[in-house]
Design a protein around this motif. Structure first.
Motif, PDB file in Angstrom:
ATOM      1  N   LYS A  18       4.832   7.489   9.076  1.00 61.05           N
ATOM      2  CA  LYS A  18       5.268   7.497  10.472  1.00 61.05           C
ATOM      3  C   LYS A  18       6.766   7.226  10.585  1.00 61.05           C
ATOM      4  O   LYS A  18       7.471   7.850  11.391  1.00 61.05           O
ATOM      5  CB  LYS A  18       4.484   6.445  11.262  1.00 61.05           C
ATOM      6  CG  LYS A  18       3.009   6.706  11.379  1.00 61.05           C
ATOM      7  CD  LYS A  18       2.674   7.746  12.451  1.00 61.05           C
ATOM      8  CE  LYS A  18       2.837   7.175  13.835  1.00 61.05           C
ATOM      9  NZ  LYS A  18       2.182   8.021  14.862  1.00 61.05           N
ATOM     10  N   LEU A  19       7.266   6.298   9.792  1.00 63.68           N
ATOM     11  CA  LEU A  19       8.681   5.942   9.870  1.00 63.68           C
ATOM     12  C   LEU A  19       9.569   7.058   9.330  1.00 63.68           C
ATOM     13  O   LEU A  19      10.653   7.312   9.859  1.00 63.68           O
ATOM     14  CB  LEU A  19       8.921   4.634   9.120  1.00 63.68           C
ATOM     15  CG  LEU A  19       8.336   3.396   9.806  1.00 63.68           C
ATOM     16  CD1 LEU A  19       8.305   2.211   8.842  1.00 63.68           C
ATOM     17  CD2 LEU A  19       9.124   3.043  11.069  1.00 63.68           C
ATOM     18  N   VAL A  20       9.117   7.740   8.281  1.00 69.00           N
ATOM     19  CA  VAL A  20       9.870   8.890   7.777  1.00 69.00           C
ATOM     20  C   VAL A  20       9.935   9.974   8.851  1.00 69.00           C
ATOM     21  O   VAL A  20      11.003  10.559   9.106  1.00 69.00           O
ATOM     22  CB  VAL A  20       9.237   9.432   6.477  1.00 69.00           C
ATOM     23  CG1 VAL A  20       9.832  10.798   6.122  1.00 69.00           C
ATOM     24  CG2 VAL A  20       9.460   8.457   5.329  1.00 69.00           C
ATOM     25  N   LYS A  21       8.822  10.250   9.495  1.00 75.40           N
ATOM     26  CA  LYS A  21       8.797  11.259  10.554  1.00 75.40           C
ATOM     27  C   LYS A  21       9.700  10.880  11.717  1.00 75.40           C
ATOM     28  O   LYS A  21      10.232  11.757  12.421  1.00 75.40           O
ATOM     29  CB  LYS A  21       7.360  11.462  11.056  1.00 75.40           C
ATOM     30  CG  LYS A  21       6.476  12.231  10.091  1.00 75.40           C
ATOM     31  CD  LYS A  21       5.076  12.424  10.644  1.00 75.40           C
ATOM     32  CE  LYS A  21       4.192  13.179   9.662  1.00 75.40           C
ATOM     33  NZ  LYS A  21       2.801  13.333  10.176  1.00 75.40           N
ATOM     34  N   ALA A  22       9.896   9.578  11.917  1.00 79.10           N
ATOM     35  CA  ALA A  22      10.769   9.108  12.994  1.00 79.10           C
ATOM     36  C   ALA A  22      12.243   9.162  12.601  1.00 79.10           C
ATOM     37  O   ALA A  22      13.109   8.803  13.407  1.00 79.10           O
ATOM     38  CB  ALA A  22      10.385   7.685  13.387  1.00 79.10           C
ATOM     39  N   GLY A  23      12.535   9.588  11.374  1.00 73.37           N
ATOM     40  CA  GLY A  23      13.905   9.786  10.965  1.00 73.37           C
ATOM     41  C   GLY A  23      14.501   8.702  10.090  1.00 73.37           C
ATOM     42  O   GLY A  23      15.702   8.731   9.792  1.00 73.37           O
ATOM     43  N   HIS A  24      13.678   7.764   9.652  1.00 71.64           N
ATOM     44  CA  HIS A  24      14.175   6.668   8.830  1.00 71.64           C
ATOM     45  C   HIS A  24      14.072   7.012   7.343  1.00 71.64           C
ATOM     46  O   HIS A  24      13.267   7.848   6.929  1.00 71.64           O
ATOM     47  CB  HIS A  24      13.394   5.388   9.138  1.00 71.64           C
ATOM     48  CG  HIS A  24      13.520   4.964  10.556  1.00 71.64           C
ATOM     49  ND1 HIS A  24      14.656   4.367  11.058  1.00 71.64           N
ATOM     50  CD2 HIS A  24      12.666   5.081  11.608  1.00 71.64           C
ATOM     51  CE1 HIS A  24      14.488   4.115  12.346  1.00 71.64           C
ATOM     52  NE2 HIS A  24      13.294   4.544  12.713  1.00 71.64           N
ATOM     53  N   THR A  25      14.902   6.350   6.537  1.00 74.67           N
ATOM     54  CA  THR A  25      14.860   6.482   5.089  1.00 74.67           C
ATOM     55  C   THR A  25      14.008   5.353   4.546  1.00 74.67           C
ATOM     56  O   THR A  25      14.328   4.177   4.744  1.00 74.67           O
ATOM     57  CB  THR A  25      16.272   6.409   4.492  1.00 74.67           C
ATOM     58  OG1 THR A  25      17.064   7.476   5.030  1.00 74.67           O
ATOM     59  CG2 THR A  25      16.223   6.531   2.974  1.00 74.67           C
ATOM     60  N   VAL A  26      12.917   5.694   3.887  1.00 68.64           N
ATOM     61  CA  VAL A  26      11.908   4.703   3.515  1.00 68.64           C
ATOM     62  C   VAL A  26      11.719   4.675   2.002  1.00 68.64           C
ATOM     63  O   VAL A  26      11.570   5.718   1.354  1.00 68.64           O
ATOM     64  CB  VAL A  26      10.560   4.998   4.203  1.00 68.64           C
ATOM     65  CG1 VAL A  26       9.505   3.973   3.789  1.00 68.64           C
ATOM     66  CG2 VAL A  26      10.722   4.995   5.720  1.00 68.64           C
ATOM     67  N   LYS A  27      11.705   3.459   1.461  1.00 69.30           N
ATOM     68  CA  LYS A  27      11.321   3.223   0.069  1.00 69.30           C
ATOM     69  C   LYS A  27       9.981   2.502   0.075  1.00 69.30           C
ATOM     70  O   LYS A  27       9.723   1.676   0.960  1.00 69.30           O
ATOM     71  CB  LYS A  27      12.369   2.362  -0.638  1.00 69.30           C
ATOM     72  CG  LYS A  27      13.749   2.978  -0.693  1.00 69.30           C
ATOM     73  CD  LYS A  27      14.706   2.163  -1.531  1.00 69.30           C
ATOM     74  CE  LYS A  27      15.155   0.879  -0.869  1.00 69.30           C
ATOM     75  NZ  LYS A  27      16.219   0.186  -1.641  1.00 69.30           N
ATOM     76  N   ILE A  28       9.128   2.809  -0.897  1.00 65.94           N
ATOM     77  CA  ILE A  28       7.817   2.160  -0.949  1.00 65.94           C
ATOM     78  C   ILE A  28       7.532   1.708  -2.379  1.00 65.94           C
ATOM     79  O   ILE A  28       7.877   2.397  -3.343  1.00 65.94           O
ATOM     80  CB  ILE A  28       6.702   3.095  -0.421  1.00 65.94           C
ATOM     81  CG1 ILE A  28       5.389   2.340  -0.224  1.00 65.94           C
ATOM     82  CG2 ILE A  28       6.521   4.320  -1.329  1.00 65.94           C
ATOM     83  CD1 ILE A  28       4.373   3.085   0.632  1.00 65.94           C
ATOM     84  N   ALA A  29       6.932   0.530  -2.497  1.00 63.91           N
ATOM     85  CA  ALA A  29       6.655  -0.063  -3.805  1.00 63.91           C
ATOM     86  C   ALA A  29       5.254  -0.657  -3.818  1.00 63.91           C
ATOM     87  O   ALA A  29       4.696  -0.991  -2.773  1.00 63.91           O
ATOM     88  CB  ALA A  29       7.681  -1.152  -4.117  1.00 63.91           C
ATOM     89  N   ASN A  30       4.708  -0.787  -5.031  1.00 59.59           N
ATOM     90  CA  ASN A  30       3.452  -1.508  -5.198  1.00 59.59           C
ATOM     91  C   ASN A  30       3.524  -2.337  -6.472  1.00 59.59           C
ATOM     92  O   ASN A  30       4.524  -2.324  -7.199  1.00 59.59           O
ATOM     93  CB  ASN A  30       2.252  -0.558  -5.197  1.00 59.59           C
ATOM     94  CG  ASN A  30       2.208   0.352  -6.415  1.00 59.59           C
ATOM     95  OD1 ASN A  30       3.035   0.253  -7.324  1.00 59.59           O
ATOM     96  ND2 ASN A  30       1.234   1.250  -6.450  1.00 59.59           N
ATOM     97  N   SER A  31       2.465  -3.061  -6.771  1.00 58.37           N
ATOM     98  CA  SER A  31       2.465  -3.961  -7.926  1.00 58.37           C
ATOM     99  C   SER A  31       2.366  -3.212  -9.245  1.00 58.37           C
ATOM    100  O   SER A  31       2.647  -3.772 -10.307  1.00 58.37           O
ATOM    101  CB  SER A  31       1.314  -4.963  -7.811  1.00 58.37           C
ATOM    102  OG  SER A  31       0.061  -4.284  -7.779  1.00 58.37           O
ATOM    103  N   ARG A  32       1.968  -1.938  -9.208  1.00 62.37           N
ATOM    104  CA  ARG A  32       1.741  -1.179 -10.448  1.00 62.37           C
ATOM    105  C   ARG A  32       2.930  -0.328 -10.870  1.00 62.37           C
ATOM    106  O   ARG A  32       2.903   0.280 -11.927  1.00 62.37           O
ATOM    107  CB  ARG A  32       0.490  -0.310 -10.286  1.00 62.37           C
ATOM    108  CG  ARG A  32      -0.794  -1.126 -10.132  1.00 62.37           C
ATOM    109  CD  ARG A  32      -1.992  -0.237  -9.909  1.00 62.37           C
ATOM    110  NE  ARG A  32      -1.887   0.463  -8.627  1.00 62.37           N
ATOM    111  CZ  ARG A  32      -2.307   1.699  -8.407  1.00 62.37           C
ATOM    112  NH1 ARG A  32      -2.842   2.405  -9.388  1.00 62.37           N
ATOM    113  NH2 ARG A  32      -2.193   2.251  -7.212  1.00 62.37           N
TER     114      ARG A  32
END
Length: 249
Positions: A18-32
């Protein structure tokens, strides 16, 4: 805006998209590690990174992991991260998943516990609705006419920024007071999973009774288990949850 999300489950990945579609630059991480996030990155448009990198060069960090895992994040995660970086907490305490947390069981607001573990102020938001509702908010599949969600935090500037983000992805944001007030939006509270409009959210926050929240939470979850079936459609699932919540909470 640059946004980092720690946690790539239902809430984290839905918010990323949703945030990418709103025009933001998004990084995502997980524990793996980022090598396991290829599908999530492809689906959401977010960039997969290591946890340490998710908090670098961003204005907002979302901690979208089970509550018990907050305490396992690196102790120095926010070392060197400017104090004006906003930390969003969309978590809910679930003793069956998280184990018993004595401070929360004794009445400490869940987000205050998270804030203490992180050593950072947090803004509580996105915890009182389903990820399926987040996904359709502001789209043609949202037939409610406008859902509002509460936003609690101790810093007025941070809350204003978050309320703007909430609006960008299809909700109305309602100022729900301080982090110590955030128990008003925890599971079992009248605003939880009920998907009211802004006036309805304000009324629900006002009538919250702290002593009744755990009782109503447990009662509502029993009803969810009784009525939700494996073949329930998403639309019916949302409708059933809203009905039970509005009746019980």
């Amino acid at each position: 805006m640059n946004i980092g999300i720690i946690g790539a489950g239902a809430i984290g990945s839905t918010l990323a998209g949703k945030l990418v579609k709103a025009g933001h630059t998004v990084k995502i991480a997980n524990s793996r590690g980022p090598d396991t996030l290829g599908d999530v990155a492809a689906k959401t448009g977010a960039t997969a990174v290591a946890i340490a990198d998710a908090v670098k060069d961003v204005q907002v960090v979302v901690i979208a992991i089970p509550l018990k895992n907050v305490a396992t994040l690196p102790a120095d995660l926010f070392a060197g991260v400017p104090e004006d970086v906003i930390v969003i907490d969309p978590n809910n305490y679930d003793a069956n998943r998280d184990g018993q947390i004595a401070a929360i069981d004794a009445g400490q607001p869940q987000s205050r516990w998270v804030s203490d573990r992180l050593g950072r102020a947090v803004v509580k938001v996105f915890n009182n609705t389903l990820f399926q509702v987040i996904a359709i908010a502001g789209t043609s599949d949202d037939t409610t006419g406008g859902i509002a969600i509460p936003v609690a935090g101790d810093d007025a500037r941070q809350k204003a920024v978050v309320i703007d983000l909430v609006k960008e992805i299809g909700f109305q944001g309602v100022d729900a007071g301080s982090i110590d007030d955030s128990w008003h939006q925890q599971p079992g509270a009248p605003v939880y999973l009920t998907d009211y409009d802004a006036n309805g959210v304000r009324a629900a926050l006002a009538r919250a009774d702290k002593a009744l929240i755990p009782v109503n939470r447990d009662k509502g979850f029993v009803q969810f288990g009784q009525q939700l079936k494996a073949d329930t459609t998403q639309a019916d699932f949302i409708a059933i949850v809203r009905k039970i919540s509005r009746t019980t909470f």
